[in-house]
Design a protein around this motif. Structure first.
Motif, mmCIF file in Angstrom:
data_model
loop_
_atom_site.group_PDB
_atom_site.id
_atom_site.type_symbol
_atom_site.label_atom_id
_atom_site.label_comp_id
_atom_site.label_asym_id
_atom_site.label_seq_id
_atom_site.Cartn_x
_atom_site.Cartn_y
_atom_site.Cartn_z
ATOM 1 N N VAL A 46 0.854 -1.188 0.000
ATOM 2 C CA VAL A 46 0.000 0.000 0.000
ATOM 3 C C VAL A 46 0.889 1.236 0.000
ATOM 4 O O VAL A 46 1.734 1.400 0.892
ATOM 5 N N ALA A 47 0.741 2.088 -1.006
ATOM 6 C CA ALA A 47 1.479 3.344 -1.091
ATOM 7 C C ALA A 47 0.523 4.496 -0.816
ATOM 8 O O ALA A 47 -0.609 4.500 -1.302
ATOM 9 N N ILE A 48 0.985 5.483 -0.042
ATOM 10 C CA ILE A 48 0.118 6.585 0.373
ATOM 11 C C ILE A 48 0.759 7.928 0.034
ATOM 12 O O ILE A 48 1.939 8.156 0.325
ATOM 13 N N TYR A 49 -0.037 8.806 -0.577
ATOM 14 C CA TYR A 49 0.394 10.155 -0.951
ATOM 15 C C TYR A 49 -0.555 11.196 -0.356
ATOM 16 O O TYR A 49 -1.710 10.897 -0.033
ATOM 17 N N ASN A 50 -0.064 12.416 -0.275
ATOM 18 C CA ASN A 50 -0.938 13.579 -0.091
ATOM 19 C C ASN A 50 -1.520 13.898 -1.470
ATOM 20 O O ASN A 50 -0.772 14.176 -2.415
ATOM 21 N N GLY A 51 -2.840 13.863 -1.604
ATOM 22 C CA GLY A 51 -3.443 14.026 -2.910
ATOM 23 C C GLY A 51 -3.230 15.396 -3.520
ATOM 24 O O GLY A 51 -3.121 15.525 -4.746
ATOM 25 N N ARG A 52 -3.138 16.413 -2.695
ATOM 26 C CA ARG A 52 -3.061 17.787 -3.204
ATOM 27 C C ARG A 52 -1.626 18.224 -3.512
ATOM 28 O O ARG A 52 -1.381 18.971 -4.451
ATOM 29 N N THR A 53 -0.666 17.745 -2.703
ATOM 30 C CA THR A 53 0.718 18.165 -2.899
ATOM 31 C C THR A 53 1.571 17.101 -3.589
ATOM 32 O O THR A 53 2.711 17.374 -3.965
ATOM 33 N N LYS A 54 1.047 15.879 -3.717
ATOM 34 C CA LYS A 54 1.751 14.731 -4.280
ATOM 35 C C LYS A 54 2.893 14.245 -3.383
ATOM 36 O O LYS A 54 3.737 13.442 -3.808
ATOM 37 N N GLU A 55 2.941 14.727 -2.149
ATOM 38 C CA GLU A 55 3.992 14.295 -1.230
ATOM 39 C C GLU A 55 3.814 12.811 -0.916
ATOM 40 O O GLU A 55 2.719 12.350 -0.581
ATOM 41 N N PHE A 56 4.908 12.065 -1.020
ATOM 42 C CA PHE A 56 4.874 10.628 -0.781
ATOM 43 C C PHE A 56 5.019 10.365 0.709
ATOM 44 O O PHE A 56 6.000 10.771 1.331
ATOM 45 N N TYR A 57 4.049 9.647 1.288
ATOM 46 C CA TYR A 57 4.070 9.367 2.718
ATOM 47 C C TYR A 57 4.707 8.022 3.058
ATOM 48 O O TYR A 57 5.100 7.801 4.191
ATOM 49 N N GLY A 58 4.792 7.118 2.108
ATOM 50 C CA GLY A 58 5.443 5.842 2.384
ATOM 51 C C GLY A 58 4.677 4.641 1.869
ATOM 52 O O GLY A 58 3.611 4.759 1.268
ATOM 53 N N VAL A 59 5.264 3.468 2.099
ATOM 54 C CA VAL A 59 4.696 2.198 1.662
ATOM 55 C C VAL A 59 4.617 1.255 2.852
ATOM 56 O O VAL A 59 5.518 1.202 3.684
ATOM 57 N N LYS A 60 3.525 0.524 2.929
ATOM 58 C CA LYS A 60 3.351 -0.481 3.968
ATOM 59 C C LYS A 60 3.118 -1.834 3.308
ATOM 60 O O LYS A 60 2.356 -1.936 2.338
ATOM 61 N N SER A 61 3.782 -2.873 3.822
ATOM 62 C CA SER A 61 3.662 -4.218 3.265
ATOM 63 C C SER A 61 2.807 -5.098 4.172
ATOM 64 O O SER A 61 2.960 -5.065 5.396
ATOM 65 N N PHE A 62 1.930 -5.869 3.552
ATOM 66 C CA PHE A 62 1.107 -6.835 4.279
ATOM 67 C C PHE A 62 1.220 -8.174 3.563
ATOM 68 O O PHE A 62 1.192 -8.225 2.332
ATOM 69 N N TYR A 63 1.332 -9.246 4.325
ATOM 70 C CA TYR A 63 1.405 -10.548 3.692
ATOM 71 C C TYR A 63 0.935 -11.618 4.663
ATOM 72 O O TYR A 63 0.980 -11.454 5.890
ATOM 73 N N SER A 64 0.438 -12.700 4.109
ATOM 74 C CA SER A 64 0.054 -13.857 4.910
ATOM 75 C C SER A 64 0.377 -15.112 4.119
ATOM 76 O O SER A 64 0.240 -15.142 2.894
ATOM 77 N N VAL A 65 0.818 -16.140 4.823
ATOM 78 C CA VAL A 65 1.129 -17.426 4.222
ATOM 79 C C VAL A 65 0.457 -18.506 5.057
ATOM 80 O O VAL A 65 0.694 -18.600 6.261
ATOM 81 N N GLU A 66 -0.383 -19.278 4.437
ATOM 82 C CA GLU A 66 -1.057 -20.375 5.122
ATOM 83 C C GLU A 66 -0.663 -21.678 4.437
ATOM 84 O O GLU A 66 -1.115 -21.965 3.330
ATOM 85 N N ASP A 67 0.230 -22.424 5.077
ATOM 86 C CA ASP A 67 0.686 -23.665 4.451
ATOM 87 C C ASP A 67 0.149 -24.908 5.142
ATOM 88 O O ASP A 67 0.472 -26.024 4.747
#
Length: 308
Positions: A242-263
């Motif tokens: 998930v990447a997040i920006y400020n919509g009006r200024t285009k400032e990049f706020y960062g990326v968050k990773s999510f994952y799950s593994v079910e074996d």
């Protein structure tokens, strides 16, 4: 064991769940009144044999993600209203064709081979296992179509976006949908620099205008079944960036990773076994993907509550 190996490698390649690009601070994500979610193409799921999935966290927002989307396919409608922009979309410059005919993954992992056999025998055995993996991947090239026909009420993209929109709306946030990248691999919408000041991942080639929203959220989702080798059962894997920006200024706020593994999945030791149980397996994969939504929603606060 597969689950542990997957998570360890993910941690090694990403460092931590928040990639070292920009901090997702409570100042950036608190008191949010409006969010624009960037729509993405219909998702393709796969049943693959090979260790390639261990680098998944570094593939998001790059060309390598093209195999997980039906680029150019008409997308199913979403409950959230589309937000109009003045952006110019040039399909011929941005669409990457998705080749879903034959997927062959090289796998040279011989850890499962008994250590007592000779090096020559080990090499021959590894070659046989690898060849089985190739043939299985070829047979599974139409797995997405089988998945869809077996689970006609499931649409991974539609259900994910609807769930995310509803979750944010429940917080009193105004949610809209940006569709100007709906036929493209989810490249990062605007510039995003890493900790070294270099471009992080791939940027969408067209110049997209700012958006009248507190936040712009981009999502790069993958939901598949993957066996580490021909000797392993298929694990249920979900990986979402998930990447997040400020919509009006285009400032990049960062990326968050999510994952799950079910074996710990019974009955999925062979491709035929997975297909035979695809009614249940399809629902479980769907559930695993939607389970990420509350975690994403928790990042965004419409009040002064602390960021989780």
């Amino acid at each position: 064991m597969y689950k542990i190996a997957f998570i360890l490698v993910i941690l090694l390649v990403s460092g931590c769940t928040t990639l070292p690009v920009a901090p997702l601070s409570k100042e950036n994500l608190n008191n949010i009144k409006s969010v624009a979610i960037v729509d993405f193409p219909e998702m393709r799921t796969h049943a693959l044999v090979g260790e390639f999935m261990l680098s998944m966290d570094q593939q998001h927002f790059t060309d390598k993600q093209s195999m997980y989307f039906d680029l150019g396919k008409e997308v199913e409608p979403i409950i959230t209203q589309e937000k109009k922009t003045n952006a110019t979309f040039l399909p011929n410059q941005t669409v990457i064709e998705n080749n879903s005919s034959v997927i062959v993954i090289e796998n040279n992992n011989s850890n499962a081979i008994d250590s007592g056999i000779t090096a020559v025998a080990a090499s021959l055995t590894a070659g046989i296992i690898n060849e089985i993996g190739k043939k299985t991947n070829e047979r599974a090239s139409n797995f997405n179509e089988i998945y869809s026909s077996t689970n006609p009420k499931i649409n991974l993209r539609r259900d994910f976006l609807n769930e995310l929109s509803s979750s944010l709306k429940e917080k009193g946030i105004d949610v809209s949908l940006l569709k100007d990248q709906v036929h493209s691999v989810p490249y990062l919408r605007w510039s995003a620099l890493d900790s070294q000041g270099k471009l992080f991942r791939q940027r969408y080639p067209n110049e997209l205008e700012s958006v009248d929203a507190d936040l712009v959220i981009q999502v790069s989702p993958v939901a598949i079944y993957n066996a580490g080798s021909a000797l392993n059962a298929y694990a249920r894997i979900v990986s979402v960036n998930v990447a997040i920006y400020n919509g009006r200024t285009k400032e990049f706020y960062g990326v968050k990773s999510f994952y799950s593994v079910e074996d710990n999945v019974t009955g999925y030791h062979t491709y035929n076994g997975l297909v035979e149980n695809l009614g249940e397996a399809g629902k479980k994969l769907h559930e695993s993907l939607l389970a990420v939504v509350p975690q994403i929603s928790m990042l965004i606060n419409s009040s002064n509550s602390q960021l989780d």
